[in-house]
Design a protein around this motif. Structure first.
Motif, PDB file in Angstrom:
ATOM      1  N   TYR A  49       0.674  -1.552   0.003  1.00 58.83           N
ATOM      2  CA  TYR A  49      -0.186   0.679  -0.053  1.00 58.83           C
ATOM      3  C   TYR A  49       0.675   1.133   0.202  1.00 58.83           C
ATOM      4  N   THR A  51      -0.344   4.506  -1.306  1.00 64.24           N
ATOM      5  CA  THR A  51      -1.275   5.300  -1.002  1.00 64.24           C
ATOM      6  C   THR A  51      -2.135   5.074  -0.503  1.00 64.24           C
ATOM      7  N   GLN A  56     -10.197   5.593   3.739  1.00 59.08           N
ATOM      8  CA  GLN A  56      -8.628   5.884   4.637  1.00 59.08           C
ATOM      9  C   GLN A  56      -8.355   6.711   5.248  1.00 59.08           C
ATOM     10  N   GLY A  96     -14.277  -2.398  -1.718  1.00 59.86           N
ATOM     11  CA  GLY A  96     -14.121  -2.715  -2.580  1.00 59.86           C
ATOM     12  C   GLY A  96     -12.779  -1.731  -2.338  1.00 59.86           C
ATOM     13  N   GLY A  98     -11.476  -0.100   0.573  1.00 62.82           N
ATOM     14  CA  GLY A  98     -10.128  -0.076   1.904  1.00 62.82           C
ATOM     15  C   GLY A  98     -10.822   0.457   3.039  1.00 62.82           C
ATOM     16  N   LYS A  99     -11.963  -0.428   4.126  1.00 63.07           N
ATOM     17  CA  LYS A  99     -12.118   0.258   4.837  1.00 63.07           C
ATOM     18  C   LYS A  99     -11.528  -0.918   6.633  1.00 63.07           C
ATOM     19  N   THR A 100     -11.322  -2.334   5.886  1.00 60.34           N
ATOM     20  CA  THR A 100     -10.523  -2.866   7.233  1.00 60.34           C
ATOM     21  C   THR A 100      -9.172  -2.641   7.101  1.00 60.34           C
TER      22      THR A 100
HETATM   23  P1  ADP Z   1     -13.315  -3.177   1.542  1.00 65.03           P
HETATM   24  O1  ADP Z   1     -13.699  -3.546   3.474  1.00 65.03           O
HETATM   25  O2  ADP Z   1     -13.810  -0.938   1.450  1.00 65.03           O
HETATM   26  O3  ADP Z   1     -14.637  -3.678   0.698  1.00 65.03           O
HETATM   27  P2  ADP Z   1     -11.391  -3.898   1.671  1.00 65.03           P
HETATM   28  O4  ADP Z   1     -10.756  -3.105   2.900  1.00 65.03           O
HETATM   29  O5  ADP Z   1     -11.651  -5.396   1.839  1.00 65.03           O
HETATM   30  O6  ADP Z   1     -12.675  -3.424   0.955  1.00 65.03           O
HETATM   31  O7  ADP Z   1     -10.095  -3.431   0.752  1.00 65.03           O
HETATM   32  C1  ADP Z   1     -10.431  -3.841  -0.591  1.00 65.03           C
HETATM   33  C2  ADP Z   1      -8.995  -4.038  -2.019  1.00 65.03           C
HETATM   34  O8  ADP Z   1      -7.636  -2.947  -1.238  1.00 65.03           O
HETATM   35  C3  ADP Z   1      -7.829  -5.571  -0.551  1.00 65.03           C
HETATM   36  O9  ADP Z   1      -7.520  -6.191  -1.152  1.00 65.03           O
HETATM   37  C4  ADP Z   1      -7.034  -4.420   0.051  1.00 65.03           C
HETATM   38  O10 ADP Z   1      -5.907  -5.567   0.607  1.00 65.03           O
HETATM   39  C5  ADP Z   1      -7.087  -3.474  -1.430  1.00 65.03           C
HETATM   40  N1  ADP Z   1      -5.846  -2.562  -0.256  1.00 65.03           N
HETATM   41  C6  ADP Z   1      -6.252  -1.706   1.333  1.00 65.03           C
HETATM   42  N2  ADP Z   1      -6.516  -0.356   1.284  1.00 65.03           N
HETATM   43  C7  ADP Z   1      -5.345  -0.158  -0.108  1.00 65.03           C
HETATM   44  C8  ADP Z   1      -4.598   0.220  -0.050  1.00 65.03           C
HETATM   45  N3  ADP Z   1      -4.438   1.650   1.166  1.00 65.03           N
HETATM   46  N4  ADP Z   1      -3.736   0.853  -0.869  1.00 65.03           N
HETATM   47  C9  ADP Z   1      -3.349  -0.204  -1.414  1.00 65.03           C
HETATM   48  N5  ADP Z   1      -4.541  -1.539  -1.446  1.00 65.03           N
HETATM   49  C10 ADP Z   1      -5.330  -1.697  -1.064  1.00 65.03           C
END
Ligand code: ADP
Ligand code: MG
Length: 276
Positions: A49, A51, A56, A96, A98-100
Motif C-alpha cells: 500500500y 497511497t 482511509q 473495495g 479499503g475499509k478493513t
Molecule cells: P472494503 O472492506 O472497503 O470492501 P477491503 O478492505 O476489503 O475493502 O479492501 C479491498 C482491497 O484493497 C483489498 O485487497 C486490500 O488489500 C486493498 N487495499 C486496502 N487499502 C489499500 C491501499 N491503501 N492501497 C492499495 N490497496 C489497498
C-alpha cells in the motif's frame, strides 16, 4: 467515491455542530503526525500500500487518538477526538475501498500504545470485530495478522466451542490447543460468539476489557437476520469506555437510526448508573 463519516461524542464548535479533523493527506503522515509506530507503518508498506484510499484518508484521523501525535496546529485545533473519550463512528464507503485497514490500523495503534506504556501489561482482549460470515471473519483475521506482524499483538478468530479469556498455553488441563485464548483482538461472526456467550457467563466476563467494537458490514449485522445476536453481544460488553465503529457499503436510514439509538441508550444507562 462517496464516503460519509458521522461521529458522536466528538468535539463541538460554538454552535454545537461536531467538528471533524482534516483528512489525512499522505500515508506518510501516519508516522510523522500521528505517531504510528515505525513497525506498523512498515507492515502497511509491506502489503504494497503506497497511497491511502479515500475512506482511509477520511477515517484514520477520526479514529487515531494519539497523545503523542504531532499534528500541524491547524489539524490539531479541529480534532474531533476527545482525548479521554474517543468517538463512535459510522462510515459508509463502497466495497473495495479499503475499509478493513481503516478500522484495523487505529486498533493496532491503540493497543501498541497501551503496551508501550506498560511493558509487562497482562494481555487483555480490548478489541472485538464482528463480521457476518465466516469467510469475512477469516479474511479480516488474515489481514490483521499481516498488519500486526512482529508487534506482539495477537489476533484470534472465534470458533465454535472456544473458551475465551484464558492465556494461551497456561489454561491447564481442560482444553486443547486453540480452544482457550486470551488475545488482544478477537474477530467473530455474531452467531458463533453469541452462542459462546449464551452458554457461559464467565465468557462475557472475558470481554469486560473490550473498549473497541467494530461492526464490519454493519448493515448486514443489524438487519433482521443478525440483529438480535449482534445487539445481544453489544449489550453484554460492559466496559463503560466502549467505543463503536460501524462500516458498510450501504446504510439504510433505519440501520443508522438503530445504531444511534443503541449508542445513545447505552450512554443514558451509564449516566444514570453514574448518578446512582
Ligand atoms: P472494503 O472492506 O472497503 O470492501 P477491503 O478492505 O476489503 O475493502 O479492501 C479491498 C482491497 O484493497 C483489498 O485487497 C486490500 O488489500 C486493498 N487495499 C486496502 N487499502 C489499500 C491501499 N491503501 N492501497 C492499495 N490497496 C489497498
Ligand atoms: Mg469490507
Amino acid at each position: 467515491l462517496r464516503s460519509k463519516a458521522s461521529a458522536t461524542h466528538g468535539k463541538k464548535d460554538k454552535q454545537g455542530e461536531p467538528v471533524y479533523p482534516a483528512p489525512l493527506e499522505y500515508f506518510a503522515d501516519l508516522e510523522g503526525h500521528f505517531a504510528i509506530s515505525r513497525r506498523l507503518c512498515q507492515n502497511v508498506r509491506e502489503q504494497g500500500y503506497v497511497t491511502a484510499t479515500e475512506v482511509q484518508l477520511a477515517a484514520l484521523p477520526l479514529l487515531i487518538d494519539s497523545p503523542e501525535r504531532n499534528l500541524p496546529r491547524e489539524v490539531a485545533a479541529c480534532s474531533a477526538v476527545d482525548d479521554t473519550q474517543g468517538i463512535d463512528l459510522l462510515t459508509v464507503a463502497p466495497t473495495g475501498s479499503g475499509k478493513t485497514l481503516a478500522f484495523l490500523l487505529p486498533l493496532f495503534h491503540k493497543i501498541a500504545q497501551a503496551r508501550r506504556k506498560e511493558e509487562k501489561l497482562q494481555r487483555r482482549t480490548t478489541a472485538l470485530i464482528l463480521a457476518p460470515t465466516k469467510e469475512l471473519v477469516s479474511q479480516i483475521t488474515n489481514e490483521a495478522r499481516k498488519l500486526g506482524a512482529n508487534t506482539g499483538i495477537q489476533v484470534a478468530q472465534v470458533r465454535k466451542g472456544m473458551r475465551l479469556g484464558h492465556d494461551r498455553g497456561t489454561s491447564g488441563n481442560d482444553v486443547g490447543n486453540e480452544s482457550a485464548v486470551k488475545v488482544d483482538i478477537l474477530v467473530a461472526a455474531p452467531g458463533t460468539l453469541h452462542s459462546i456467550l449464551k452458554d457461559i457467563d464467565e465468557e462475557a466476563a472475558a470481554l469486560q476489557d473490550v473498549d473497541t467494537l467494530v461492526l464490519d458490514e454493519a448493515d448486514v449485522l443489524l438487519d433482521p437476520l443478525f440483529r438480535e445476536q449482534t445487539t445481544g453481544i453489544w449489550n453484554r460488553l460492559s466496559n463503560p469506555g466502549l467505543r463503536v465503529s460501524l462500516w458498510s457499503a450501504t446504510m439504510g436510514s433505519n440501520i443508522e437510526e438503530l445504531a444511534r439509538s443503541i449508542i445513545e441508550n447505552r450512554h443514558k444507562r451509564l449516566q444514570t448508573s453514574d448518578d446512582a
